[in-house]
Design a protein around this motif. Structure first.
Motif, PDB file in Angstrom:
ATOM      1  N   LEU B 353       0.850  -1.263   0.027  1.00 37.89           N
ATOM      2  CA  LEU B 353      -0.304   0.032  -0.085  1.00 37.89           C
ATOM      3  C   LEU B 353       0.841   1.307  -0.082  1.00 37.89           C
ATOM      4  O   LEU B 353       0.451   2.312   0.607  1.00 37.89           O
ATOM      5  CB  LEU B 353      -1.045  -0.136   1.259  1.00 37.89           C
ATOM      6  CG  LEU B 353      -2.046  -1.031   1.128  1.00 37.89           C
ATOM      7  CD1 LEU B 353      -2.779  -1.067   2.482  1.00 37.89           C
ATOM      8  CD2 LEU B 353      -2.896  -0.737  -0.302  1.00 37.89           C
ATOM      9  N   VAL B 354       1.779   1.374  -0.915  1.00 41.06           N
ATOM     10  CA  VAL B 354       2.673   2.561  -1.075  1.00 41.06           C
ATOM     11  C   VAL B 354       3.080   2.457  -2.662  1.00 41.06           C
ATOM     12  O   VAL B 354       3.452   1.333  -3.164  1.00 41.06           O
ATOM     13  CB  VAL B 354       3.912   2.545  -0.173  1.00 41.06           C
ATOM     14  CG1 VAL B 354       4.782   1.387  -0.115  1.00 41.06           C
ATOM     15  CG2 VAL B 354       4.655   3.851  -0.311  1.00 41.06           C
ATOM     16  N   ALA B 355       3.111   3.734  -3.286  1.00 38.49           N
ATOM     17  CA  ALA B 355       3.101   3.726  -4.589  1.00 38.49           C
ATOM     18  C   ALA B 355       4.282   4.694  -4.959  1.00 38.49           C
ATOM     19  O   ALA B 355       4.465   5.750  -4.372  1.00 38.49           O
ATOM     20  CB  ALA B 355       2.084   4.123  -5.293  1.00 38.49           C
ATOM     21  N   PHE B 356       5.237   4.716  -5.987  1.00 39.08           N
ATOM     22  CA  PHE B 356       6.161   5.417  -6.639  1.00 39.08           C
ATOM     23  C   PHE B 356       5.886   5.093  -8.109  1.00 39.08           C
ATOM     24  O   PHE B 356       5.473   4.053  -8.598  1.00 39.08           O
ATOM     25  CB  PHE B 356       7.335   5.316  -6.010  1.00 39.08           C
ATOM     26  CG  PHE B 356       8.062   3.990  -6.092  1.00 39.08           C
ATOM     27  CD1 PHE B 356       8.672   3.616  -7.269  1.00 39.08           C
ATOM     28  CD2 PHE B 356       7.949   3.089  -4.887  1.00 39.08           C
ATOM     29  CE1 PHE B 356       9.208   2.231  -7.381  1.00 39.08           C
ATOM     30  CE2 PHE B 356       8.292   1.741  -5.351  1.00 39.08           C
ATOM     31  CZ  PHE B 356       9.055   1.171  -6.468  1.00 39.08           C
ATOM     32  N   VAL B 357       6.718   5.801  -8.882  1.00 35.78           N
ATOM     33  CA  VAL B 357       6.859   5.469 -10.223  1.00 35.78           C
ATOM     34  C   VAL B 357       8.276   5.014 -10.784  1.00 35.78           C
ATOM     35  O   VAL B 357       9.232   5.630 -10.382  1.00 35.78           O
ATOM     36  CB  VAL B 357       6.629   6.903 -10.943  1.00 35.78           C
ATOM     37  CG1 VAL B 357       6.646   6.583 -12.714  1.00 35.78           C
ATOM     38  CG2 VAL B 357       5.345   7.790 -10.608  1.00 35.78           C
ATOM     39  N   PRO B 358       8.386   3.788 -11.375  1.00 42.26           N
ATOM     40  CA  PRO B 358       9.526   3.343 -11.761  1.00 42.26           C
ATOM     41  C   PRO B 358      10.165   4.396 -12.770  1.00 42.26           C
ATOM     42  O   PRO B 358       9.349   5.069 -13.592  1.00 42.26           O
ATOM     43  CB  PRO B 358       9.178   2.020 -12.455  1.00 42.26           C
ATOM     44  CG  PRO B 358       7.870   1.839 -12.094  1.00 42.26           C
ATOM     45  CD  PRO B 358       7.173   3.028 -11.646  1.00 42.26           C
ATOM     46  N   GLY B 359      11.478   4.365 -12.773  1.00 43.17           N
ATOM     47  CA  GLY B 359      12.064   5.511 -13.539  1.00 43.17           C
ATOM     48  C   GLY B 359      12.211   5.199 -15.217  1.00 43.17           C
ATOM     49  O   GLY B 359      12.208   6.095 -15.960  1.00 43.17           O
ATOM     50  N   ALA B 360      11.960   3.988 -15.584  1.00 47.24           N
ATOM     51  CA  ALA B 360      12.088   3.559 -16.885  1.00 47.24           C
ATOM     52  C   ALA B 360      11.273   4.555 -18.055  1.00 47.24           C
ATOM     53  O   ALA B 360      12.112   4.824 -18.893  1.00 47.24           O
ATOM     54  CB  ALA B 360      11.936   2.145 -17.140  1.00 47.24           C
ATOM     55  N   PRO B 361      10.029   4.723 -17.874  1.00 44.19           N
ATOM     56  CA  PRO B 361       9.356   5.431 -18.867  1.00 44.19           C
ATOM     57  C   PRO B 361       9.836   7.032 -18.929  1.00 44.19           C
ATOM     58  O   PRO B 361       9.582   7.662 -20.155  1.00 44.19           O
ATOM     59  CB  PRO B 361       7.965   5.776 -18.374  1.00 44.19           C
ATOM     60  CG  PRO B 361       8.016   4.742 -17.220  1.00 44.19           C
ATOM     61  CD  PRO B 361       9.145   4.217 -16.644  1.00 44.19           C
ATOM     62  N   PHE B 362      10.748   7.399 -18.056  1.00 42.04           N
ATOM     63  CA  PHE B 362      11.392   8.925 -18.276  1.00 42.04           C
ATOM     64  C   PHE B 362      12.529   8.832 -19.262  1.00 42.04           C
ATOM     65  O   PHE B 362      13.129  10.118 -19.296  1.00 42.04           O
ATOM     66  CB  PHE B 362      11.788   9.498 -16.982  1.00 42.04           C
ATOM     67  CG  PHE B 362      10.568   9.639 -15.749  1.00 42.04           C
ATOM     68  CD1 PHE B 362       9.564  10.738 -15.853  1.00 42.04           C
ATOM     69  CD2 PHE B 362      10.484   8.575 -14.798  1.00 42.04           C
ATOM     70  CE1 PHE B 362       8.680  10.634 -15.083  1.00 42.04           C
ATOM     71  CE2 PHE B 362       9.261   8.757 -14.001  1.00 42.04           C
ATOM     72  CZ  PHE B 362       8.336   9.878 -14.175  1.00 42.04           C
ATOM     73  N   TYR B 363      12.925   7.789 -19.628  1.00 37.82           N
ATOM     74  CA  TYR B 363      14.146   7.840 -20.651  1.00 37.82           C
ATOM     75  C   TYR B 363      13.603   7.746 -21.939  1.00 37.82           C
ATOM     76  O   TYR B 363      12.410   6.809 -22.291  1.00 37.82           O
ATOM     77  CB  TYR B 363      15.170   6.595 -20.217  1.00 37.82           C
ATOM     78  CG  TYR B 363      15.738   6.652 -19.012  1.00 37.82           C
ATOM     79  CD1 TYR B 363      17.128   7.218 -19.204  1.00 37.82           C
ATOM     80  CD2 TYR B 363      15.326   6.281 -17.748  1.00 37.82           C
ATOM     81  CE1 TYR B 363      17.775   7.352 -17.911  1.00 37.82           C
ATOM     82  CE2 TYR B 363      15.971   6.391 -16.671  1.00 37.82           C
ATOM     83  CZ  TYR B 363      17.314   6.840 -16.587  1.00 37.82           C
ATOM     84  OH  TYR B 363      17.948   7.215 -15.459  1.00 37.82           O
ATOM     85  N   ALA B 364      13.983   8.444 -23.081  1.00 37.07           N
ATOM     86  CA  ALA B 364      13.737   8.218 -24.502  1.00 37.07           C
ATOM     87  C   ALA B 364      14.117   7.087 -24.841  1.00 37.07           C
ATOM     88  O   ALA B 364      13.536   6.364 -25.778  1.00 37.07           O
ATOM     89  CB  ALA B 364      14.099   9.501 -25.154  1.00 37.07           C
ATOM     90  N   HIS B 365      15.344   6.486 -24.254  1.00 33.67           N
ATOM     91  CA  HIS B 365      15.811   5.099 -24.748  1.00 33.67           C
ATOM     92  C   HIS B 365      16.495   4.498 -23.604  1.00 33.67           C
ATOM     93  O   HIS B 365      17.132   5.306 -22.792  1.00 33.67           O
ATOM     94  CB  HIS B 365      16.469   5.161 -26.094  1.00 33.67           C
ATOM     95  CG  HIS B 365      17.537   6.374 -26.148  1.00 33.67           C
ATOM     96  ND1 HIS B 365      18.820   6.210 -25.697  1.00 33.67           N
ATOM     97  CD2 HIS B 365      17.560   7.741 -26.714  1.00 33.67           C
ATOM     98  CE1 HIS B 365      19.617   7.349 -25.691  1.00 33.67           C
ATOM     99  NE2 HIS B 365      18.649   8.206 -26.307  1.00 33.67           N
TER     100      HIS B 365
END
Lengths: 396, 396
Positions: B353-365
């Protein structure tokens, strides 16, 4: 700096240059496409704004869903239901004015070189919007009953366009209203040729006497399969206030989902505050009264303009009196040596301190240089009488 | 229905799928990119709205200039002046959030196949926005002091991009701030290579202690010629309210004129009402007080988050504490058999019951799969302590 290739497809419009002249003192303008601000229900809007900001303002001031503010999607669905079109709240996306609905359709659908059919003449900003996505824009001829359906059908067969864009009710600039029989035929053609029809309907509520025929959207229930090939753009700009910038797009689910994705990267979402104001306003039971005043005022202005045009310009001009909306579309006849070129006539009119828009820019190609558009929305009856009198002087 | 080719360049983001899980009851979310709505000055905004709707509301409710509402352009010019950047009101266009500024830059500048350089990682919606115009997006590596200027320079030489997009101050997602020395070098490189640099600055006012280095825009007066190669995007979203959707674009005159033309066909203009509210608010002398509370609150939350991360996650995670903004950017070390993949860790975190955003989508490649973004803006101190504690449990 090197700009994108797509900018080569458009240019700043001739109309904009004309509009710079409108600041001349004492000018009477029939040139605009604006509603009369004196008819805005500013009190109602102020009450709506105060209410949404007083009561749990957090969600209204926070980021919102790209699809639109929930209560407004409900409200628009109800509003459309009242006009005979069944729409679920999740079947529409709120847009930043209906101009954005056009932009999203262009972004979702038009690849460079794709063809698009519009009425000749049509709304100038639609032509430019679609050209920015690389569209080749083709005009279909119209008459007093809207687009010529036989010719439209032939153009669809010939060009296989990505979409057909129509303003079926009180068109801009034509003032024309598509007949019921033509509406049904267009839906049938859309299904048979699997061609998306985009119905832009900003003016449908601005009728003078009888309501216009049902929208293509409302009629789609009578033509099996046609809803799958129909998008509908609506707007609060002409019925409540353009400054709020709230419109909507109704489209088949797959297209709507693509439009939402594109909107996410265009402006994230439309202002929650102005959306909430519209939603609140719809619950306040003021819209019908507001519209009744607008209809009565515009009807009277249109009646006077028709009278004055006949009296003062006589056989120098041809026009069909519209049954609603904001515009007269007219054509110089050149009779008895009077002007036949609306661009030249516009310059002479400005000298007489009266302005209108020549019709040429409203054509995607092959403009009829004798045409012109007169708006009766913002000048009052006395100004209309005076302004048309000045047009007579400009005729020479 | 056949969609435009450009849609093949983007997809609905992995983050959106994650966000659907955030409705779980009892979840503590560090995943969002939203400011804390409890810190909005709703009273001030309500007063501003009442004032503009009470006093001559016609122009505010009518169509407006595509460039923006005059008093707001004046107000933004003054606001930027207060931050050391000389901007004339006619040197900026008001946009529907700064997302629209990005969209207009894409529309004006990017032809399919053009290259664009961004930070790796950068704001996800920028990558998608530019890809919709056909850009090939190339990532330049960053460290705690922002983009690596040597590597950026080499990438510019190699790729000759249409533009370089940077969030120099309290970056999203990186939290990093570009050093003063690097800022000057980037302006010099822009001039030398004749490459447009786009400075996106939504977070610059959200500093904890000392103000950050001057913006690229403010520094451009020290680097001859650099103003000709610089665009700057600003926004009221993080300092006043995102729901108003008011941002701005400052750019060299020729580019600004093209952006205005494109905006005309994108949404005609930004809501006059929300623009007038922002203009009125700027005259009310409340912004400094509002920002002081926001800065203090976010600083405290960031301090607690750093403490808890160190205490609870220890050597399982690496991060640089930001000096402002809304985000921690962290990297799983994989030490002692702990998780090294942030996507897997995010799933385990959701179970706790805790959330964060993984970093992968913030990279163009070439994403770094060990990275993740934690927002400290919306959870209060107690929730941050509890939430990081849950992350410890998720570590296993």
């Amino acid at each position: 700096m090197q700009f994108a290739d797509r900018l080569q497809n458009v240019e700043t419009s001739a109309i904009r240059e004309l509009f710079k002249l409108l600041g001349k003192p004492g000018i009477i303008s029939f040139a605009g496409g604006f509603p009369d601000p004196a008819l805005f229900d500013a009190d109602g809007i102020a009450q709506a704004s105060a209410a949404v900001l007083a009561n749990n303002p957090g969600p209204v001031l926070q980021y919102g869903a790209t699809e639109g503010y929930g209560p407004l999607r409900d409200g628009i669905a109800g509003f459309m239901g009242g006009k005979g079109a069944t729409v679920a709240p999740e079947g529409l996306v709120v847009t930043t004015g209906s101009q954005q609905a056009l932009d999203l359709l262009g972004k979702c659908l038009i690849s460079p070189g794709d063809k698009v059919i519009v009425e000749a003449p049509t709304f100038l900003a639609t032509i430019q919007c679609f050209r920015l996505y690389g569209a080749q824009v083709i005009g279909a001829p119209i008459d007093a009953n809207g687009v010529d359906v036989d010719k439209l059908e032939a153009l669809i067969e010939e060009h296989q366009p990505k979409l057909v864009y129509l303003i079926p009710t009180f068109g801009n600039p034509s003032g024309a209203t598509l007949s019921l029989e033509r509406r049904k035929r267009i839906l049938e053609i859309a299904v048979r040729t699997q061609t998306l029809v985009v119905e832009d309907d900003p003016y449908g509520e601005l009728y003078f006497d009888a309501a216009p025929p049902p929208s293509l959207l409302a009629l789609s229930s009578q033509v099996p399969g046609s809803r799958d090939w129909l998008a509908h753009c609506g707007s609060f700009s002409k019925i409540l206030s353009p400054g709020l910038r709230v419109g909507w797009l109704i489209a088949p689910p797959e297209l709507l989902a693509k439009a939402v994705m594109c909107k996410q990267f265009s402006d994230a979402h439309t202002s929650n505050l102005t959306q909430a104001i519209c939603a609140q306003y719809l619950t306040m039971n003021r819209l019908n009264n507001t519209l009744a005043v607008v209809r009565k005022t515009y009807a009277e202005r249109a009646r006077v303009m028709a009278q004055c045009l006949k009296r003062d310009l006589g056989d120098a001009i041809d026009f069909n009196a519209p049954q609603g909306g904001m515009f007269f579309w007219a054509r110089l006849t050149g009779a008895n040596g009077k002007p036949a070129n609306a661009g030249e006539f516009a310059k002479r009119a400005i000298e007489q301190l009266v302005a209108f828009v020549p019709g040429a820019p409203f054509y995607a190609h092959d403009p009829d240089l004798a045409t012109l558009r007169l708006s009766f929305a913002t000048a009052d009856v006395a100004k209309i009488e005076e302004g048309i009198g000045r047009l007579k002087l400009a005729l020479g």
